[in-house]
Design an enzyme around this catalytic site. Structure first.
Site, PDB file in Angstrom:
ATOM      1  N   ASP A  72      16.082  20.518 -28.812  1.00 54.30           N
ATOM      2  CA  ASP A  72      15.741  21.850 -28.301  1.00 54.30           C
ATOM      3  C   ASP A  72      14.966  22.701 -29.283  1.00 54.30           C
ATOM      4  O   ASP A  72      14.690  23.868 -29.017  1.00 54.30           O
ATOM      5  CB  ASP A  72      17.011  22.598 -27.882  1.00 54.30           C
ATOM      6  CG  ASP A  72      17.969  22.819 -29.051  1.00 54.30           C
ATOM      7  OD1 ASP A  72      17.687  22.334 -30.168  1.00 54.30           O
ATOM      8  OD2 ASP A  72      19.008  23.477 -28.846  1.00 54.30           O
ATOM      9  N   ASP A 107       6.147  -0.841   6.701  1.00 49.16           N
ATOM     10  CA  ASP A 107       6.102   0.122   5.598  1.00 49.16           C
ATOM     11  C   ASP A 107       6.716   1.457   5.985  1.00 49.16           C
ATOM     12  O   ASP A 107       7.389   2.106   5.180  1.00 49.16           O
ATOM     13  CB  ASP A 107       4.662   0.317   5.131  1.00 49.16           C
ATOM     14  CG  ASP A 107       4.206  -0.801   4.205  1.00 49.16           C
ATOM     15  OD1 ASP A 107       5.064  -1.357   3.501  1.00 49.16           O
ATOM     16  OD2 ASP A 107       3.007  -1.130   4.200  1.00 49.16           O
ATOM     17  N   GLU A 167       0.798  -1.219   0.000  1.00 55.57           N
ATOM     18  CA  GLU A 167       0.000   0.000   0.000  1.00 55.57           C
ATOM     19  C   GLU A 167       0.831   1.269   0.000  1.00 55.57           C
ATOM     20  O   GLU A 167       0.352   2.334  -0.376  1.00 55.57           O
ATOM     21  CB  GLU A 167      -0.956   0.026   1.206  1.00 55.57           C
ATOM     22  CG  GLU A 167      -0.282  -0.049   2.553  1.00 55.57           C
ATOM     23  CD  GLU A 167      -0.016  -1.482   2.973  1.00 55.57           C
ATOM     24  OE1 GLU A 167       0.594  -1.683   4.020  1.00 55.57           O
ATOM     25  OE2 GLU A 167      -0.399  -2.399   2.234  1.00 55.57           O
ATOM     26  N   ASN A 180       4.671 -14.354   4.259  1.00 48.19           N
ATOM     27  CA  ASN A 180       3.751 -14.266   5.391  1.00 48.19           C
ATOM     28  C   ASN A 180       2.428 -14.968   5.105  1.00 48.19           C
ATOM     29  O   ASN A 180       1.880 -15.669   5.957  1.00 48.19           O
ATOM     30  CB  ASN A 180       3.485 -12.797   5.738  1.00 48.19           C
ATOM     31  CG  ASN A 180       4.658 -12.161   6.456  1.00 48.19           C
ATOM     32  OD1 ASN A 180       5.554 -12.844   6.930  1.00 48.19           O
ATOM     33  ND2 ASN A 180       4.668 -10.838   6.512  1.00 48.19           N
ATOM     34  N   ASP A 231      20.210  15.393 -31.223  1.00 45.04           N
ATOM     35  CA  ASP A 231      20.691  16.256 -32.289  1.00 45.04           C
ATOM     36  C   ASP A 231      22.182  16.468 -32.061  1.00 45.04           C
ATOM     37  O   ASP A 231      22.701  16.175 -30.980  1.00 45.04           O
ATOM     38  CB  ASP A 231      19.935  17.588 -32.250  1.00 45.04           C
ATOM     39  CG  ASP A 231      20.150  18.415 -33.509  1.00 45.04           C
ATOM     40  OD1 ASP A 231      20.816  17.918 -34.438  1.00 45.04           O
ATOM     41  OD2 ASP A 231      19.659  19.551 -33.545  1.00 45.04           O
TER      42      ASP A 231
END
Length: 906
Positions: A648, A745, A331, A716, A373
């Site tokens: 650019d 977490d 999460e 787990n 370029d």
């Protein structure tokens, strides 16, 4: 509509192609329509053009201009606008993991509004979304700050009323309208698409459109009669000046034929606004997210059914199943990814790299092909005098001296090549003018003759009875100067220019052209009858002295930077609008293996499959337009590459958007900066290389979290399945699973500040959903072995084998599960031996210690009773240490086997 037009017809995408390919085909068709319109304007006499835009040589009145501004709108191009803050906030929560948590929280609230798990899930969701929103919002504001907040004006000729004379005004560029007469001078930006009425010595820099480093000549040579000869490329029309270019020298007056979205520049900008294609990062996150969600949808029902049948309490089994679903859901992935990206953005900003889109950092690390370029990236984006050659192609200081005298004494505005000659002499101090010469007269440059001459007095030298000696020095295009020569200087001697010698010197000039050099000829003439004034007719009977050869020189750092990128596994492909010879010369100078140069015209003859093969084997593409650049990028992506594009100009904007990561510079045109994901504050590949390293570090730290969490959670759940099948009570309460997941977490929020092993940074890194699944099912069960060992220890050693002692069992497994999850971080974060060959950064070490202390403290804390914990006996901890040491040892052995078997780790 785009800034350039294909030089040959390009195949349109068939109806079955992807939306991006169809859009490219539509863009191509629009290009041809605009090209045809502007080509027609170029071909018509100026009188007809003025009639069509309903204006005169005196310009519009202020009233007419106001009415046209209302009718046509502001002379502004479409821009990508950042969404409102509340839209960005909502978007931050549009994540499958957050959706799962919101759904689970709603179910838990429906079951029991007072369940503390609802609060825990709400906190997880709130923190994750808010942090992601804040980082992206702040990054967007920083990118906006790059835009220069200045008003650009231009000189426009208008009248106060129908009977009044014309006056020149400075007006904002966005108020220019069709029919306006615009005055141009050196340094001016061209505000709209113009048809020239008059021009004197006009040179226009079109690098933003065509990629050509040298300015091109513009003229009004056919303004009054036939107009320009028909051309399929308006950029090449000598009587058109297009929006997005600039005046480097000379003066001109032009009538506006298109503004805003109707210009080349504006149509390109409009075509680029909207939804961007899915990038490598977006695709990877989506695949990983749904892989984990599918796994959860399979495992959770199994856990629920086993617990319901074995324990008989279906309500408790339901809540436990929800807790397991939360445990399987990473999460905090959006929050960890956002923190990783934000930290990477800050680190990159210190290295002159500004990140506009956070996701681009991941793509920068995954990039294995860079299209760039050459101008300003591989070269210094300036013109220098490279060689000064005699008629045999050997260096000759006399040629430099004559070239310098011509440039030094001319009174007109010196162009870039004149200045390059002067700079070359000033640097080398090889020519000293002093008082040896003085100015007599000059014959200025014009585009019909393509040359200019100065006539100098050689002070102290007598050319006739009482007369000083005059010498004419002419410099210009090779063909034009050679046509005026009757002799040449051969090793100090004046020799008649025979047909054979003319062929010889022409070949010398062509050889230098093929090396990518711009060549001018230098010739002289001693005046037999000196006088005060001279004319074009006097440019005759010249003696060729030699040639001046110019180039945009390679950057000193380019070769080193290219080697650095190659060492990082990045192939560099040069995609330029400049010509093949210049591109090949520059690439060769910086160490790029050129091979066959593919031109834009050749690209148009290839279908998508053929282009994919050509793009894979080609290093240099030259004379390509915007549509072709974007096709090359898509062809490389179709070949499985993660493509970066550095550009650019307006001609780069489409490719910048289509690339996995678009890279521009702060001096780029606005539309290029808006199309880019990353902006370099210095146009240098060395800066980009540093950004790549930071991108890979960010990517690696993100993958760490995903693999750590996925494998740990899988282990787990596997342990829960075993315990649920054989233990007569819940192996852990739902609230315990949620707290364990939350503490773990939070400890992982330090992951963005971890370091990566040097070996990891040497190769491009990409998302691999299958690899994550393989890692999860291989490493995850290792933890289950020691979870089950702890089950047996709690059951047999500490007698926690009945419902009366289930709290002791659950507390013991909680502590072991949390500590093993936390410590295994150090085993997974590196393919080396942790703590010995590779140590985590101090933030990770600190968070690890805090998580371990939290796990040990909770069973003894004031919160223990409310969470269902009981204090653990002292004898538990030696067993805990033994289990954890054995766990780390086995994990290292499995890691060694995994790397040997699959050749990868993170």
């Amino acid at each position: 509509m785009t800034m350039l037009t294909p030089r040959t017809p390009t195949k349109l995408a068939p109806p079955g192609r992807s939306r991006r390919d169809r859009k490219a085909a539509e863009l191509e068709a629009g290009t041809r329509r605009v090209a045809d319109r502007l080509a027609a304007v170029s071909a018509r006499p100026v009188v007809q053009v003025l009639q069509e835009v309903d204006t005169s040589r005196n310009g519009l009145t202020h009233t007419e201009a106001s009415l046209r501004l209302e009718r046509h709108g502001a002379n502004a191009v479409a821009k990508e606008r950042a969404p409102r803050w509340y839209v960005q906030l909502a978007t931050a929560y549009c994540n499958p993991f957050i959706g799962v948590l919101v759904f689970l929280a709603a179910v838990m609230f429906w079951q029991d509004p007072a369940d503390p798990g609802v609060v825990i899930l709400s906190v997880m969701v709130g923190i994750s979304g808010l942090l992601r929103f804040w980082q992206e919002f702040r990054s967007g504001r920083a990118a906006d700050a790059l835009k220069k907040l200045v008003t650009t004006t231009c000189a426009v000729q208008r009248r106060a009323g129908s009977g009044s004379g014309p006056t020149t005004f400075e007006v904002p560029m966005d108020q220019v309208v069709p029919g306006d007469l615009v005055k141009l001078a050196a340094g001016d930006l061209i505000p709209a698409d113009l048809r020239l009425l008059t021009a004197k010595d006009l040179m226009v820099g079109q690098a933003a459109l065509s990629g050509e480093s040298l300015p091109v000549a513009k003229a009004d040579s056919r303004a009054e009669d036939l107009g320009q000869h028909t051309t399929t490329d308006p950029v090449e029309a000598d009587n058109l000046c297009l929006m997005g270019t600039s005046v480097t020298s000379g003066t001109a007056t032009g009538v506006v034929v298109a503004t805003g979205a109707d210009t080349y520049f504006g149509s390109m900008a409009g075509s680029l606004v909207g939804e961007r294609p899915q990038t490598n990062f977006d695709t990877g996150v989506r695949k990983v997210s749904f892989l984990l969600i599918r796994f959860m949808l399979v495992m959770v029902p199994i856990v629920f059914m086993i617990n319901g049948f074995t324990k008989g309490d279906w309500n408790e089994a339901f809540l436990f199943g929800i807790a397991v679903a939360v445990g399987l859901t990473p999460e905090m992935l959006p929050m960890v990814v956002s923190a990783n990206l934000a930290r990477g953005a800050v680190a990159m900003s210190k290295r002159k790299v500004v990140v506009k889109r956070l996701n681009a950092i991941q793509n920068l690390g995954a990039m294995d092909v860079l299209c760039t370029d050459k101008t300003g990236t591989l070269t210094e984006d300036r013109i220098v005098l490279d060689r000064y050659l005699d008629v045999h192609g050997d260096d000759d200081n006399e040629v430099l001296e004559y070239g310098y005298l011509n440039a030094h004494f001319q009174t007109g505005l010196k162009n870039l090549m004149d200045q390059a000659v002067i700079d070359r002499v000033d640097e080398a101090e090889e020519v000293v003018v002093d008082a040896r010469f003085s100015m007599v007269d000059e014959i200025p440059f014009d585009f019909a003759r393509r040359r200019m001459s100065v006539v100098l007095n050689r002070n102290g030298v007598v050319g006739g009875p009482g007369r000083a000696e005059h010498v004419m020095i002419t410099k210009g295009a090779v063909e034009e100067v050679l046509d005026l020569c009757t002799h040449l200087t051969d090793r100090g001697e004046k020799v008649e220019l025979t047909g054979e010698l003319r062929t010889h010197v022409t070949r010398i000039a062509e050889e230098n052209n093929r090396r990518g050099l711009r060549v001018l000829a230098v010739a002289t003439r001693r005046i037999a009858a000196p006088r005060d004034t001279y004319a074009v007719a006097d440019e005759d009977g010249l003696t060729l002295v030699g040639f001046l050869a110019f180039l945009d020189p390679p950057k000193a750092s380019a070769a080193t930077a290219l080697r650095g990128l190659a060492d990082k596994g990045i192939a560099v492909k040069v995609v330029t609008g400049d010509n093949e010879l210049v591109a090949a010369r520059v690439c060769s100078d910086v160490g790029i293996a050129v091979g066959h140069v593919v031109s834009g015209a050749e690209v148009d003859t290839l279908d998508d499959t053929e282009l994919r093969a050509a793009a894979a084997r080609t290093t240099v593409f030259a004379k390509v337009n915007p549509v072709q650049k974007a096709r090359i990028v898509r062809a490389l992506q179709a070949g499985g590459h993660t493509v970066g594009f550095l550009g650019d100009g307006i001609n780069d904007a489409a490719a910048l958007r289509d690339a996995d990561v678009g890279i521009s510079v702060d001096t780029a045109v606005d539309i290029a900066k808006e199309s880019a994901d990353i902006i370099l504050l210095e146009k240098d590949l060395t800066v980009l290389e540093q950004g790549v390293v930071q991108g890979r570090t960010t990517f690696g730290n993100t993958i760490k979290y995903i693999k750590m969490t996925a494998s740990s959670n899988f282990g787990n759940v596997f342990s829960v399945l075993v315990a649920s099948a054989f233990i007569p009570f819940q192996p852990m309460l739902a609230i315990m699973l949620l707290v364990q997941n939350l503490v773990y977490d939070i400890s992982q929020l330090a992951t963005p500040w971890d370091r990566m092993d040097e070996e990891y940074l040497r190769k491009p890194r990409n998302w691999d959903a299958k690899g994550i699944f393989r890692f999860m099912v291989t490493i995850g069960p290792v933890s289950s072995i020691f979870d089950i060992s702890m089950f047996l220890i709690m059951w047999n050693v500490f007698g926690a084998n009945s419902e009366a002692h289930q709290a002791l069992f659950q507390s013991g497994w909680f502590v072991e599960g949390l500590l093993s999850q936390t410590l295994i971080v150090h085993m997974i974060r590196t393919r080396k031996i942790p703590f010995i060959q590779s140590r985590a950064s101090w933030p990770v070490m600190v968070m690890t210690v805090l998580a371990v202390l939290a796990g040990l403290w909770l069973p003894f804390s004031p919160l223990a009773a409310s969470l269902g914990f009981v204090a653990l006996p002292a004898g538990y901890f030696p067993w805990l240490v033994g289990v954890l040491l054995a766990y780390c040892t086995l994990t290292q052995l499995v890691k060694t086997w995994y790397i040997r078997r699959f050749g990868t780790w993170l």
